[in-house]
Motif scaffolding. Structure first.
Motif, PDB file in Angstrom:
ATOM      1  N   ASN A  36      26.262  21.008  18.199  1.00 41.04           N
ATOM      2  CA  ASN A  36      27.400  21.321  19.064  1.00 41.04           C
ATOM      3  C   ASN A  36      28.582  21.891  18.275  1.00 41.04           C
ATOM      4  N   HIS A  37      28.337  22.302  17.046  1.00 39.79           N
ATOM      5  CA  HIS A  37      29.446  22.695  16.170  1.00 39.79           C
ATOM      6  C   HIS A  37      30.164  23.949  16.661  1.00 39.79           C
ATOM      7  N   LEU A  38      29.445  24.885  17.284  1.00 41.26           N
ATOM      8  CA  LEU A  38      30.115  26.083  17.810  1.00 41.26           C
ATOM      9  C   LEU A  38      31.095  25.698  18.901  1.00 41.26           C
ATOM     10  N   GLN A  39      30.688  24.801  19.769  1.00 41.29           N
ATOM     11  CA  GLN A  39      31.570  24.327  20.845  1.00 41.29           C
ATOM     12  C   GLN A  39      32.814  23.660  20.262  1.00 41.29           C
ATOM     13  N   TYR A  40      32.622  22.829  19.237  1.00 41.34           N
ATOM     14  CA  TYR A  40      33.766  22.158  18.610  1.00 41.34           C
ATOM     15  C   TYR A  40      34.691  23.171  17.933  1.00 41.34           C
ATOM     16  N   ALA A  41      34.105  24.169  17.261  1.00 42.56           N
ATOM     17  CA  ALA A  41      34.923  25.181  16.588  1.00 42.56           C
ATOM     18  C   ALA A  41      35.777  25.942  17.599  1.00 42.56           C
ATOM     19  N   ILE A  42      35.172  26.336  18.720  1.00 43.23           N
ATOM     20  CA  ILE A  42      35.918  27.051  19.762  1.00 43.23           C
ATOM     21  C   ILE A  42      37.056  26.188  20.296  1.00 43.23           C
ATOM     22  N   THR A  43      36.794  24.883  20.431  1.00 42.94           N
ATOM     23  CA  THR A  43      37.827  23.967  20.924  1.00 42.94           C
ATOM     24  C   THR A  43      39.023  23.927  19.983  1.00 42.94           C
ATOM     25  N   TRP A  44      38.767  23.741  18.679  1.00 44.55           N
ATOM     26  CA  TRP A  44      39.875  23.651  17.709  1.00 44.55           C
ATOM     27  C   TRP A  44      40.624  24.973  17.602  1.00 44.55           C
ATOM     28  N   TYR A  45      39.899  26.094  17.550  1.00 46.12           N
ATOM     29  CA  TYR A  45      40.571  27.389  17.470  1.00 46.12           C
ATOM     30  C   TYR A  45      41.338  27.662  18.771  1.00 46.12           C
ATOM     31  N   GLY A  46      40.778  27.221  19.885  1.00 45.04           N
ATOM     32  CA  GLY A  46      41.472  27.391  21.161  1.00 45.04           C
ATOM     33  C   GLY A  46      42.780  26.628  21.207  1.00 45.04           C
ATOM     34  N   LEU A  47      42.764  25.404  20.676  1.00 45.95           N
ATOM     35  CA  LEU A  47      44.003  24.619  20.627  1.00 45.95           C
ATOM     36  C   LEU A  47      45.034  25.280  19.717  1.00 45.95           C
ATOM     37  N   ALA A  48      44.565  25.868  18.606  1.00 44.60           N
ATOM     38  CA  ALA A  48      45.487  26.569  17.704  1.00 44.60           C
ATOM     39  C   ALA A  48      46.120  27.763  18.417  1.00 44.60           C
ATOM     40  N   PHE A  49      45.296  28.506  19.146  1.00 49.42           N
ATOM     41  CA  PHE A  49      45.813  29.655  19.904  1.00 49.42           C
ATOM     42  C   PHE A  49      46.821  29.198  20.955  1.00 49.42           C
ATOM     43  N   ALA A  50      46.496  28.110  21.659  1.00 47.09           N
ATOM     44  CA  ALA A  50      47.398  27.599  22.691  1.00 47.09           C
ATOM     45  C   ALA A  50      48.725  27.159  22.090  1.00 47.09           C
ATOM     46  N   LEU A  51      48.659  26.534  20.918  1.00 48.12           N
ATOM     47  CA  LEU A  51      49.881  26.085  20.247  1.00 48.12           C
ATOM     48  C   LEU A  51      50.778  27.267  19.907  1.00 48.12           C
ATOM     49  N   VAL A  52      50.178  28.338  19.391  1.00 46.08           N
ATOM     50  CA  VAL A  52      50.954  29.536  19.063  1.00 46.08           C
ATOM     51  C   VAL A  52      51.545  30.151  20.331  1.00 46.08           C
ATOM     52  N   ALA A  53      50.728  30.197  21.400  1.00 42.43           N
ATOM     53  CA  ALA A  53      51.200  30.793  22.654  1.00 42.43           C
ATOM     54  C   ALA A  53      52.371  30.002  23.228  1.00 42.43           C
ATOM     55  N   VAL A  54      52.277  28.675  23.207  1.00 36.73           N
ATOM     56  CA  VAL A  54      53.363  27.830  23.728  1.00 36.73           C
ATOM     57  C   VAL A  54      54.623  28.015  22.891  1.00 36.73           C
ATOM     58  N   THR A  55      54.457  28.113  21.584  1.00 33.19           N
ATOM     59  CA  THR A  55      55.619  28.293  20.697  1.00 33.19           C
ATOM     60  C   THR A  55      56.311  29.623  20.961  1.00 33.19           C
ATOM     61  N   ILE A  56      55.517  30.688  21.120  1.00 30.01           N
ATOM     62  CA  ILE A  56      56.097  32.009  21.404  1.00 30.01           C
ATOM     63  C   ILE A  56      56.829  31.990  22.744  1.00 30.01           C
ATOM     64  N   ALA A  57      56.203  31.340  23.738  1.00 30.89           N
ATOM     65  CA  ALA A  57      56.849  31.251  25.054  1.00 30.89           C
ATOM     66  C   ALA A  57      58.170  30.497  24.947  1.00 30.89           C
ATOM     67  N   GLY A  58      58.195  29.438  24.123  1.00 30.08           N
ATOM     68  CA  GLY A  58      59.422  28.679  23.942  1.00 30.08           C
ATOM     69  C   GLY A  58      60.505  29.504  23.280  1.00 30.08           C
ATOM     70  N   LEU A  59      60.142  30.307  22.292  1.00 30.72           N
ATOM     71  CA  LEU A  59      61.121  31.165  21.612  1.00 30.72           C
ATOM     72  C   LEU A  59      61.672  32.213  22.552  1.00 30.72           C
ATOM     73  N   VAL A  60      60.792  32.807  23.378  1.00 27.96           N
ATOM     74  CA  VAL A  60      61.254  33.833  24.322  1.00 27.96           C
ATOM     75  C   VAL A  60      62.213  33.228  25.339  1.00 27.96           C
ATOM     76  N   ARG A  61      61.826  32.014  25.843  1.00 25.22           N
ATOM     77  CA  ARG A  61      62.681  31.376  26.840  1.00 25.22           C
ATOM     78  C   ARG A  61      64.039  31.018  26.225  1.00 25.22           C
ATOM     79  N   ARG A  62      64.033  30.606  24.949  1.00 28.22           N
ATOM     80  CA  ARG A  62      65.300  30.215  24.311  1.00 28.22           C
ATOM     81  C   ARG A  62      66.208  31.424  24.136  1.00 28.22           C
ATOM     82  N   ARG A  63      65.613  32.577  23.849  1.00 29.32           N
ATOM     83  CA  ARG A  63      66.439  33.776  23.656  1.00 29.32           C
ATOM     84  C   ARG A  63      67.040  34.273  24.961  1.00 29.32           C
ATOM     85  N   THR A  64      66.374  33.975  26.072  1.00 31.45           N
ATOM     86  CA  THR A  64      66.884  34.455  27.368  1.00 31.45           C
ATOM     87  C   THR A  64      67.852  33.486  28.017  1.00 31.45           C
ATOM     88  N   GLU A  65      67.958  32.279  27.466  1.00 33.23           N
ATOM     89  CA  GLU A  65      68.886  31.278  28.033  1.00 33.23           C
ATOM     90  C   GLU A  65      70.334  31.629  27.705  1.00 33.23           C
TER      91      GLU A  65
END
Length: 247
Positions: free
Chosen positions: A218-247
């Protein structure tokens, strides 16, 4: 005043999260990469087992040679010639095709006077007594083909019960105790097992070919999960920065 304090706390939390982001991202990416490496290892292992189990059958001498040089013999296609010692068969508690019963581990006496424990296959729970399956107690010299299995050096888990040698019921494959319980000299017993293939036996029991090669991958599934969480973390951070600049 309260609003200013809340703004300050939000700012402090934002910058703290931004500082911790690289560490969290590094952990997630490392876990994903570790799973990719595990995937490559598992695929290589499965390919090796496939090659071992389907290649030409090795004789006992070849299996011994491989063990002597530190190579794995688990699941290697192998063959042995000898005479079964049915009066010394050991019973390993098992289930096969949804039915409870036992695998029969029977010493095979080789031409050189040594012994190899062969897992002849499965019998139902109520056929444990050899007297209930006399046709399967084949006599004379036999050629047995199947898969070599490495011996276990310790109990697989603390949850596994201790072997009940008095009742001749084994819960884990302890070769040394199987050997001692039937009175065979330890130095004359080969340090591996042989699981017999599905060649039919007179009377239908035991049923061979019970070896299950089922290693989860199941290692491919686990790898996709961890990389997916990393991508989500970056996406949330970028969204937070954009929202902060528009406030």
């Amino acid at each position: 005043m309260a609003e200013a304090g809340e703004t300050k706390r939000r700012t402090w939390r934002f910058w703290l999260a931004l500082i911790l982001l690289p560490a969290a991202l590094l952990i997630l990416l490392s876990l994903g990469t570790w799973q990719v490496n595990r995937l490559q290892w598992k695929e290589a292992l499965l390919a090796d087992i496939q090659e071992r189990s389907t290649g030409p059958a090795a004789d006992v001498a070849e299996v011994e040679r491989l063990l002597a040089v530190g190579q794995s013999v688990d699941y290697r296609h192998a063959t042995a010639v000898g005479r079964y010692m049915h009066h010394r068969e050991r019973h390993f508690l098992a289930t096969f095709e949804g039915q409870s019963g036992f695998y029969l581990y029977t010493p095979l006496e080789l031409a050189d006077g040594r012994y190899l424990f062969v897992n002849r296959g499965f019998v139902p729970y109520d056929r444990k007594d050899p007297a209930t399956r006399p046709q399967g107690l084949i006599e004379g010299e036999q050629t047995v083909t199947g898969l070599a299995r490495a011996e276990l050096t310790e109990k697989p888990s603390s949850l596994v019960p201790d072997n009940d040698e008095k009742a001749n019921i084994f819960y884990w494959k302890d070769l040394s105790r199987m050997t001692a319980s039937v009175g065979l000299p330890a130095d004359r017993v080969l340090p591996f097992f042989l699981d017999a293939d599905a060649t039919p036996v007179t009377g239908g029991l035991p049923k061979g070919g019970v070896t299950a090669i089922d290693l989860p991958n199941n290692h491919l599934q686990y790898a996709i999960t961890w990389y997916g969480l990393a991508f989500a973390l970056v996406a949330v951070t970028i969204a937070g920065l954009v929202r902060r600049r528009t406030e």
